[in-house]
Design an enzyme around this catalytic site. Structure first.
Site, PDB file in Angstrom:
ATOM      1  N   ASP A 132       0.861  -1.195   0.000  1.00  0.00           N
ATOM      2  CA  ASP A 132       0.000   0.000   0.000  1.00  0.00           C
ATOM      3  C   ASP A 132       0.890   1.235   0.000  1.00  0.00           C
ATOM      4  OD1 ASP A 132      -3.247   0.481   0.956  1.00  0.00           O
ATOM      5  OD2 ASP A 132      -1.864   2.194   0.948  1.00  0.00           O
ATOM      6  N   THR A 185     -14.140  -3.471  -8.494  1.00  0.00           N
ATOM      7  CA  THR A 185     -15.274  -3.507  -9.430  1.00  0.00           C
ATOM      8  C   THR A 185     -14.946  -2.639 -10.647  1.00  0.00           C
ATOM      9  OG1 THR A 185     -16.707  -3.706  -7.521  1.00  0.00           O
ATOM     10  CG2 THR A 185     -17.772  -3.211  -9.626  1.00  0.00           C
ATOM     11  N   LYS A 216     -20.818  -8.810 -10.691  1.00  0.00           N
ATOM     12  CA  LYS A 216     -20.735  -7.747  -9.683  1.00  0.00           C
ATOM     13  C   LYS A 216     -21.485  -6.489 -10.134  1.00  0.00           C
ATOM     14  CE  LYS A 216     -19.332  -5.266  -6.244  1.00  0.00           C
ATOM     15  NZ  LYS A 216     -19.545  -5.469  -4.847  1.00  0.00           N
ATOM     16  N   ARG A 254     -29.998  -3.506  -7.687  1.00  0.00           N
ATOM     17  CA  ARG A 254     -30.342  -2.740  -6.490  1.00  0.00           C
ATOM     18  C   ARG A 254     -30.817  -1.336  -6.884  1.00  0.00           C
ATOM     19  NH1 ARG A 254     -31.111  -3.980  -1.676  1.00  0.00           N
ATOM     20  NH2 ARG A 254     -29.726  -2.461  -0.713  1.00  0.00           N
ATOM     21  N   GLY A 268     -26.575   6.267  -2.127  1.00  0.00           N
ATOM     22  CA  GLY A 268     -25.227   6.802  -1.927  1.00  0.00           C
ATOM     23  C   GLY A 268     -24.190   5.698  -1.856  1.00  0.00           C
ATOM     24  N   CYS A 313     -20.511   2.334  -4.373  1.00  0.00           N
ATOM     25  CA  CYS A 313     -20.750   1.226  -5.311  1.00  0.00           C
ATOM     26  C   CYS A 313     -21.963   1.470  -6.202  1.00  0.00           C
ATOM     27  CB  CYS A 313     -20.958  -0.071  -4.534  1.00  0.00           C
ATOM     28  SG  CYS A 313     -19.582  -0.488  -3.465  1.00  0.00           S
ATOM     29  N   TYR A 330     -24.337   7.868   4.405  1.00  0.00           N
ATOM     30  CA  TYR A 330     -25.031   7.366   3.212  1.00  0.00           C
ATOM     31  C   TYR A 330     -25.852   6.134   3.513  1.00  0.00           C
ATOM     32  CZ  TYR A 330     -21.941   3.390   2.026  1.00  0.00           C
ATOM     33  OH  TYR A 330     -21.260   2.202   2.028  1.00  0.00           O
TER      34      TYR A 330
HETATM   35  N1  NAD Z   1     -15.256  -0.937   0.707  1.00  0.00           N
HETATM   36  C1  NAD Z   1     -16.237  -1.708   0.267  1.00  0.00           C
HETATM   37  O1  NAD Z   1     -17.247  -1.906   0.946  1.00  0.00           O
HETATM   38  C2  NAD Z   1     -16.136  -2.382  -1.086  1.00  0.00           C
HETATM   39  C3  NAD Z   1     -17.124  -3.316  -1.399  1.00  0.00           C
HETATM   40  C4  NAD Z   1     -17.068  -3.965  -2.610  1.00  0.00           C
HETATM   41  C5  NAD Z   1     -16.058  -3.667  -3.496  1.00  0.00           C
HETATM   42  N2  NAD Z   1     -15.099  -2.750  -3.190  1.00  0.00           N
HETATM   43  C6  NAD Z   1     -14.061  -2.498  -4.194  1.00  0.00           C
HETATM   44  O2  NAD Z   1     -12.814  -2.288  -3.598  1.00  0.00           O
HETATM   45  C7  NAD Z   1     -12.179  -1.182  -4.203  1.00  0.00           C
HETATM   46  C8  NAD Z   1     -11.301  -0.544  -3.185  1.00  0.00           C
HETATM   47  O3  NAD Z   1     -12.151  -0.022  -2.191  1.00  0.00           O
HETATM   48  P1  NAD Z   1     -11.705   0.265  -0.710  1.00  0.00           P
HETATM   49  O4  NAD Z   1     -12.965   0.543   0.026  1.00  0.00           O
HETATM   50  O5  NAD Z   1     -10.793  -0.787  -0.195  1.00  0.00           O
HETATM   51  O6  NAD Z   1     -10.871   1.618  -0.907  1.00  0.00           O
HETATM   52  P2  NAD Z   1     -10.029   2.370   0.197  1.00  0.00           P
HETATM   53  O7  NAD Z   1      -9.958   3.779  -0.251  1.00  0.00           O
HETATM   54  O8  NAD Z   1     -10.524   2.044   1.565  1.00  0.00           O
HETATM   55  O9  NAD Z   1      -8.584   1.713   0.080  1.00  0.00           O
HETATM   56  C9  NAD Z   1      -7.782   1.761  -1.058  1.00  0.00           C
HETATM   57  C10 NAD Z   1      -6.328   1.519  -0.635  1.00  0.00           C
HETATM   58  O10 NAD Z   1      -5.549   1.447  -1.811  1.00  0.00           O
HETATM   59  C11 NAD Z   1      -4.336   2.149  -1.567  1.00  0.00           C
HETATM   60  N3  NAD Z   1      -3.762   2.537  -2.855  1.00  0.00           N
HETATM   61  C12 NAD Z   1      -4.146   3.542  -3.673  1.00  0.00           C
HETATM   62  N4  NAD Z   1      -3.383   3.553  -4.775  1.00  0.00           N
HETATM   63  C13 NAD Z   1      -2.521   2.518  -4.657  1.00  0.00           C
HETATM   64  C14 NAD Z   1      -1.510   2.001  -5.483  1.00  0.00           C
HETATM   65  N5  NAD Z   1      -1.208   2.533  -6.671  1.00  0.00           N
HETATM   66  N6  NAD Z   1      -0.821   0.925  -5.048  1.00  0.00           N
HETATM   67  C15 NAD Z   1      -1.078   0.354  -3.845  1.00  0.00           C
HETATM   68  N7  NAD Z   1      -2.041   0.811  -3.030  1.00  0.00           N
HETATM   69  C16 NAD Z   1      -2.755   1.874  -3.427  1.00  0.00           C
HETATM   70  C17 NAD Z   1      -4.763   3.314  -0.695  1.00  0.00           C
HETATM   71  O11 NAD Z   1      -3.672   3.860   0.009  1.00  0.00           O
HETATM   72  C18 NAD Z   1      -5.781   2.648   0.212  1.00  0.00           C
HETATM   73  O12 NAD Z   1      -5.202   2.116   1.386  1.00  0.00           O
HETATM   74  C19 NAD Z   1     -13.337  -0.301  -4.683  1.00  0.00           C
HETATM   75  O13 NAD Z   1     -12.968   0.486  -5.783  1.00  0.00           O
HETATM   76  C20 NAD Z   1     -14.387  -1.295  -5.034  1.00  0.00           C
HETATM   77  O14 NAD Z   1     -14.262  -1.652  -6.382  1.00  0.00           O
HETATM   78  C21 NAD Z   1     -15.122  -2.102  -1.987  1.00  0.00           C
END
Ligand code: NAD
Length: 387
Positions: free
Chosen positions: A31, A121, A206, A213, A256, A259, A324
């Site tokens: 990260d 996604t 997905k 929804r 909101g 997703c 949201y």
């Molecule tokens: N959070 C959810 O509930 C959820 C649910 C379903 C799907 N998702 C999917 O997961 C994806 C990520 O969501 P999230 O909630 O984990 O985001 P987030 O913002 O919580 O975390 C993203 C992480 O990626 C890191 N990052 C950014 N650029 C980077 C890079 N180039 N290399 C390495 N690390 C990097 C950031 O520092 C951060 O820690 C979403 O875009 C979505 O598609 C999330």
């Protein structure tokens, strides 16, 4: 044994990295956020309010889950899971910049025989076209010398660990071999795993969940407005209408989060690019209905204010619940917060209240805080009741 790297230790990536570590694997978490890496390596969870995550990070952080800010430090890994964010620009087009950066960096450390799985996604077909290209360009390898699959994250913030352990998860390869290889590794830590025929089917699964929804919430919102007009109790009607073949959702102030409001655009935009304008009509209309719900509620609130024996601008309006979603302290794309701003723009005397935020936090957002009991009118964004 596969050495697994999880790229992106956010709300989605860190729970899966922890679950993999808890299944006995050595996990390298990559990260770009050094502070986050440092916390994880000291056994501290940087993501609060995620049930069960504190314990997993305390047990594995800095031991068999090592967080690192440099991709090259994960060079000994041979299985890469990428879960970094994808943003959507103001024209509803996906912005691939973060994904591209992550995959180009993975490409630089990719070796023959390695397998890469994307979980973010994305619009269908992205894995087999764009992602494959980035990896080939950076690694100098040809697809077939490395393997590539897609498995959508289906967690729900706050309940990610239990979701990963129980909820059905799908995985599909860019080719059959990739699918089988990725499936065999994922099976070690995801109990309810299903191999589907391709990465594009897994991607589509997905996206259409989100579309379903959104469309059904739009239907509920429209029916709710109609019942209001006809003086019918929506909730009574819904209770008896719902059965095996009918599942009317609940109305809302709109949709909101990070997703559902975005995923329909993946399909709408792709159909537009292919000049199939009639293929995305329902998705587009649903987006519009949901986005316009805050106007509907603003109008209802103003009408209620007019019943109060005060000048309109003096009525203290409390919008209760600004996140949201109920019970989750997240504001991303919150339609409830947008409603507060809309009412403020209309010149009304608006305050906010949310039991998840203290007064100072509300005020730091530039909003005015009020206890519901001190307001002349309270709109509860989750109960959809004006009192
Ligand atoms: N959070 C959810 O509930 C959820 C649910 C379903 C799907 N998702 C999917 O997961 C994806 C990520 O969501 P999230 O909630 O984990 O985001 P987030 O913002 O919580 O975390 C993203 C992480 O990626 C890191 N990052 C950014 N650029 C980077 C890079 N180039 N290399 C390495 N690390 C990097 C950031 O520092 C951060 O820690 C979403 O875009 C979505 O598609 C999330």
């Amino acid at each position: 044994m596969r050495r697994i790297a999880v790229i992106g230790l956010g709300k989605a990536g860190l729970p899966i990295a922890s679950v993999i570590a808890d299944s006995g694997f050595n996990v390298s978490g990559v990260d770009i956020d050094k502070r986050k890496c440092d916390l994880i390596n000291r056994g501290m969870n940087p993501i609060p309010d995620e049930q069960g995550l504190d314990g997993l990070i305390a047990k594995h952080g800095g031991k068999n889950l090592i967080a690192m800010a440099e991709y090259k430090d994960a060079g000994d890994c041979n299985f890469f899971i990428v879960i970094v964010p994808l943003f959507i620009d103001e024209n509803h087009n996906p912005d691939f910049a973060i994904l591209e950066n992550a995959f180009r960096n993975v490409g630089k450390i990719l070796k023959k025989g390695d397998c890469v799985v994307l979980e973010t996604t994305i619009p269908p077909l992205t894995t087999e076209t764009i992602v494959k290209g980035w990896l080939e360009n950076e690694s100098g390898l040809k697809f077939g010398e490395f393997y590539l699959a897609y498995s959508p994250e289906r967690i729900m913030t706050g309940y990610s660990i239990s979701r990963l352990k129980e909820f059905p998860k799908v995985i599909g390869g860019v080719d059959k071999r990739s699918g089988n290889i990725a499936y065999d590794v994922y099976k070690e830590f995801i109990p309810n795993l299903h191999l589907v025929s391709s990465s594009k089917v897994a991607e589509f699964i997905k996206v259409i969940e989100g579309c379903y929804r959104d469309v059904n919430i739009a239907l509920a919102n429209e029916l709710f407005k109609i019942t209001g007009e006809l003086d019918i109790d929506f909730y009574e009607a819904r209770e008896y209408a719902n059965h095996q073949y009918c599942n009317i959702h609940l109305p809302s102030t709109g949709v909101g989060g990070h997703c559902i409001p975005f995923y329909p655009w993946f399909l709408i935009k792709e159909m537009e690019r292919r000049a199939k304008y009639d293929h995305g009509n329902l998705l587009r209309t649903s987006r519009e209905i949901n986005d316009q719900m805050m106007n509907y509620w603003a109008e209802r609130i103003v009408l209620e204010c007019l019943r109060i024996n005060k000048a309109l601008g003096d009525v203290k309006i409390c919008v209760k619940g600004i996140t949201y979603r109920e019970g989750i302290k997240e504001l991303i794309n919150s339609m409830n917060l947008a409603l507060v701003k809309l009412l403020t723009e209309k010149g009304l005397n608006v305050y906010a209240y949310d039991e998840l935020f203290i007064r100072e936090e509300i005020e730091e957002m530039g909003l005015r805080f009020i206890e519901p009991g001190d307001a002349d009118l309270v709109f509860d964004c989750f109960e959809l009741v004006i009192k």
